[in-house]
Design an enzyme around this catalytic site. Structure first.
Site, PDB file in Angstrom:
ATOM      1  CB  ALA A   1      -0.937   0.014   1.207  1.00 31.77           C
TER       2      ALA A   1
ATOM      3  N   GLY B   1       1.706   3.649  -5.591  1.00 38.00           N
ATOM      4  CA  GLY B   1       0.881   3.214  -6.704  1.00 38.00           C
ATOM      5  C   GLY B   1      -0.581   3.003  -6.371  1.00 38.00           C
TER       6      GLY B   1
ATOM      7  N   GLY C   1      -1.969   0.668  -4.701  1.00 38.38           N
ATOM      8  CA  GLY C   1      -2.207   0.282  -3.309  1.00 38.38           C
ATOM      9  C   GLY C   1      -2.437   1.493  -2.427  1.00 38.38           C
TER      10      GLY C   1
ATOM     11  CB  SER D   1      -1.521  -8.158 -14.769  1.00 39.16           C
ATOM     12  OG  SER D   1      -1.049  -7.592 -15.970  1.00 39.16           O
TER      13      SER D   1
ATOM     14  CE1 TYR E   1       3.589  -8.595 -12.329  1.00 37.81           C
ATOM     15  CE2 TYR E   1       2.806  -8.316 -14.585  1.00 37.81           C
ATOM     16  CZ  TYR E   1       2.729  -8.011 -13.237  1.00 37.81           C
ATOM     17  OH  TYR E   1       1.781  -7.107 -12.794  1.00 37.81           O
TER      18      TYR E   1
END
Length: 281
Positions: free
Chosen positions: A11, A14, A16, A138, A164
């Site tokens: 958090a 970005g 978060g 994503s 990723y």
């Protein structure tokens, strides 16, 4: 929505950070699970100043360190009666293959396994809170070709983006498994694509990958916009019926064909359970 206890990873920057700020404005008690507590404390003060919500708490949790994850979960279990929302937001992409202190490949550990252990460790609180679990995935999952005989990328050439993308596919598998396994206990689970967000997320990339990210920057959205689907899933009144789904722009969308592979989903669950077993108690 009645008083809500929300736990969020990653958090301090970005999407978060934007998610934590927005949920604090809505009156949530927000527990910030962070790798760097100094940054967490600065964010806590920023949130309190901006929202006048004093129910903001900082806890150390390094998702690449399974003992750290377990310790954070133990502290939460010692101090809370229930968790209503868990946002597995933290993630990372690594230019070269690296291993965590536990011997896990870092992309796999940070994006999937640490969150898997966190959920399993917090299960009693999640059940009591009839929780929503939100996994930030994503569209990169569409490039994934998982190899369950080499989850750690030790037997083949390492690719930052393929590792990723595979981890983001695992977020979707994990979401579906949670919805099926724990839905009868009142828990719902959602995966989401936040958009291609202009943050420091891929700062560690080098070479051609770095050039690609630089070229893409003018087309990226802000972290505030990127956080909107996380905020929606954490606070909207009627989304639980869509548990197990993958969301984009606050709407359920169809993920890749491989994301619907039941055999792969079940295999991931079994292997993840084996890997975190030494850290569960």
């Amino acid at each position: 929505m009645p008083f809500t206890t929300t736990v969020i990873t990653g958090a301090t920057s970005g999407i978060g950070k934007e998610t934590a700020m927005a949920l604090a404005k809505k009156g949530h008690a927000v527990y910030l699970l962070v790798r760097y507590t100094e940054r967490g404390e600065r964010l806590k003060q920023e949130i309190i100043t901006a929202t006048k919500n004093k129910n903001i708490y900082v806890m150390h949790c390094d998702l690449a360190d399974m003992e750290s994850v377990r310790n954070a979960a133990d502290i939460l279990k010692g101090g809370l009666l229930a968790v209503n929302v868990l946002i597995n937001n933290a993630g990372g992409i690594f230019a070269e293959r690296r291993e965590s202190k536990d011997g896990f490949e870092m992309t796999f550990a940070v994006n999937h396994l640490g969150h898997f252990l966190l959920v399993e460790s917090l299960l009693p609180l999640l059940e009591k809170g009839q929780a929503r679990i939100i996994n930030v995935s994503s569209e990169a999952h569409r490039m994934a070709k998982p190899n369950f005989n080499d989850l750690q990328w030790a037997k083949r050439p390492y690719s930052a983006w393929k590792a990723y993308g595979t981890a983001k596919l695992f977020n979707i598998y994990f979401t579906r498994s949670l919805a099926l396994k724990y839905g009868p206990k009142g828990i719902s689970a959602f995966a989401l694509h936040p958009g291609v967000v202009n943050t420091g997320f891929a700062a560690g990339l080098t070479g051609f990958n770095k050039i690609l990210m630089q070229l893409a920057k003018p087309f990226m959205i802000s972290a505030e916009r990127g956080a909107q689907t996380s905020i929606y899933l954490a606070s909207a009144a009627r989304v639980d019926a869509k548990s197990g789904r993958y969301f984009k722009k606050q709407k359920p969308v169809k993920p890749s064909a491989i994301a619907a592979n039941e055999e792969g989903r079940n295999r991931l669950w079994e292997l993840s359970m084996e890997l975190v077993a030494p850290f569960l108690h």
